[in-house]
Design an enzyme around this catalytic site. Structure first.
Site, mmCIF file in Angstrom:
data_model
loop_
_atom_site.group_PDB
_atom_site.id
_atom_site.type_symbol
_atom_site.label_atom_id
_atom_site.label_comp_id
_atom_site.label_asym_id
_atom_site.label_seq_id
_atom_site.Cartn_x
_atom_site.Cartn_y
_atom_site.Cartn_z
ATOM 1 N N TYR A 1 -12.278 -10.451 -0.425
ATOM 2 C CA TYR A 1 -10.976 -10.330 -1.087
ATOM 3 C C TYR A 1 -10.063 -11.496 -0.731
ATOM 4 O O TYR A 1 -9.336 -12.011 -1.589
ATOM 5 C CB TYR A 1 -10.315 -8.997 -0.730
ATOM 6 C CG TYR A 1 -10.715 -7.867 -1.638
ATOM 7 C CD1 TYR A 1 -9.799 -7.255 -2.483
ATOM 8 C CD2 TYR A 1 -12.031 -7.403 -1.665
ATOM 9 C CE1 TYR A 1 -10.179 -6.225 -3.335
ATOM 10 C CE2 TYR A 1 -12.426 -6.371 -2.500
ATOM 11 C CZ TYR A 1 -11.498 -5.782 -3.337
ATOM 12 O OH TYR A 1 -11.863 -4.765 -4.187
ATOM 13 N N ASP B 1 -11.345 2.904 -5.480
ATOM 14 C CA ASP B 1 -10.929 2.160 -4.291
ATOM 15 C C ASP B 1 -10.034 2.999 -3.394
ATOM 16 O O ASP B 1 -10.043 2.830 -2.171
ATOM 17 C CB ASP B 1 -10.200 0.869 -4.695
ATOM 18 C CG ASP B 1 -10.256 -0.190 -3.595
ATOM 19 O OD1 ASP B 1 -11.362 -0.406 -3.038
ATOM 20 O OD2 ASP B 1 -9.222 -0.801 -3.289
ATOM 21 N N TYR C 1 -3.709 -10.824 -1.379
ATOM 22 C CA TYR C 1 -4.995 -11.081 -0.731
ATOM 23 C C TYR C 1 -5.170 -12.531 -0.292
ATOM 24 O O TYR C 1 -6.034 -12.810 0.550
ATOM 25 C CB TYR C 1 -6.138 -10.646 -1.650
ATOM 26 C CG TYR C 1 -6.283 -9.144 -1.671
ATOM 27 C CD1 TYR C 1 -6.637 -8.450 -0.515
ATOM 28 C CD2 TYR C 1 -6.012 -8.412 -2.816
ATOM 29 C CE1 TYR C 1 -6.734 -7.062 -0.510
ATOM 30 C CE2 TYR C 1 -6.118 -7.019 -2.826
ATOM 31 C CZ TYR C 1 -6.479 -6.352 -1.661
ATOM 32 O OH TYR C 1 -6.574 -4.988 -1.646
ATOM 33 N N CYS D 1 -15.702 -6.772 2.923
ATOM 34 C CA CYS D 1 -14.578 -6.304 2.102
ATOM 35 C C CYS D 1 -13.361 -7.209 2.272
ATOM 36 O O CYS D 1 -12.922 -7.842 1.310
ATOM 37 C CB CYS D 1 -14.264 -4.852 2.425
ATOM 38 S SG CYS D 1 -12.878 -4.199 1.474
ATOM 39 N N GLU E 1 -20.138 -5.221 -2.720
ATOM 40 C CA GLU E 1 -18.834 -5.692 -3.183
ATOM 41 C C GLU E 1 -18.938 -6.156 -4.638
ATOM 42 O O GLU E 1 -18.089 -5.820 -5.473
ATOM 43 C CB GLU E 1 -18.326 -6.835 -2.299
ATOM 44 C CG GLU E 1 -17.700 -6.379 -1.002
ATOM 45 C CD GLU E 1 -16.443 -5.548 -1.201
ATOM 46 O OE1 GLU E 1 -15.654 -5.853 -2.137
ATOM 47 O OE2 GLU E 1 -16.239 -4.600 -0.444
#
Length: 230
Positions: free
Chosen positions: A139, A44, A165, A135, A207
């Site tokens: 999240y 990541d 998040y 993304c 993802e």
């Protein structure tokens, strides 16, 4: 129904798979294998470096100062804010963030970056945003879903990650991207909207694959390993 509402409805199957992935559920339960956490951070870190570069390409294709300002702000967010959830994972496994930087990308992360980069280089601004949006959107929804399912408190090992998040700041990132994509979709041709939908769905699928990659500690196959499978 707006364009992004259509995207969310059409990709409910992938969102649901992401919410129920064992890595994501492990975050909620406070139990993820240490090697999976380390593998995730290694990949990541490099993925977010590429994400910022794609924002830079979006700036080069922007026709308004508002868009330029927005993408610049997003680069700053990734550069200075998204280190906090990474640091949470590092603290859990007792490894410094610096030790997990600079590693080669596993196959799935490599593919994901090249998918987004292809849309950035060859596509429209709408395609770029469509490829980037899953993304932050997934999240944000993961954070909210884990809070709903597990109601973590400050003693939870992944409390900083989950609350980061799920917070308003990430929701605002998603809302602005959705609003801009909806506006671009209004003037897009049928063909361009289809490319935007395809870019969005593939990013959603990647993802899920990114979580799977981290959980299984995916690596490139070596010549020796390939011989074993012959």
């Amino acid at each position: 129904m707006t364009f992004t509402e259509e995207l969310r409805k059409e990709n409910e199957d992938i969102f649901s798979l992401i919410f129920n992935h064992p890595f994501v559920q492990g975050i909620g339960k406070g139990d993820v294998p240490e090697e999976a956490l380390a593998h995730y951070i290694k990949a990541d870190y490099e993925y977010l470096n590429a994400f910022m570069k794609i924002y830079g390409i979006a700036i080069s294709k922007s026709s308004t100062r508002e868009d330029i300002a927005y993408f610049t702000k997003q680069i700053d967010f990734v550069l200075h804010s998204e280190i906090h959830p990474h640091n949470n994972f590092c603290e859990v496994i007792g490894v410094s963030y610096e030790e997990l930087q600079g590693y080669p990308l596993p196959p799935t992360a490599d593919h994901y970056i090249k998918h987004m980069m292809a849309h950035a280089q060859l596509g429209t601004l709408g395609e770029i945003i469509a490829a980037l949006l899953p993304c932050p959107w997934t999240y944000f929804e993961i954070g909210r879903e884990l809070i709903r399912q597990y109601s973590p408190n400050e003693d939870h090992p992944f409390y900083p990650w989950i609350t980061f998040y799920a917070e308003q700041r990430v929701e605002d990132v998603v809302l602005v991207m959705k609003t801009r994509l909806d506006a671009l979709a209004e003037s897009a041709s049928v063909q361009e909207k289809q490319r935007m939908k395809e870019a969005f769905r593939k990013s959603c699928q990647l993802e899920w694959a990114f979580w799977e990659m981290a959980f299984t500690c995916e690596e490139w196959i070596t010549e020796k390993e390939a011989a074993v499978h012959e």
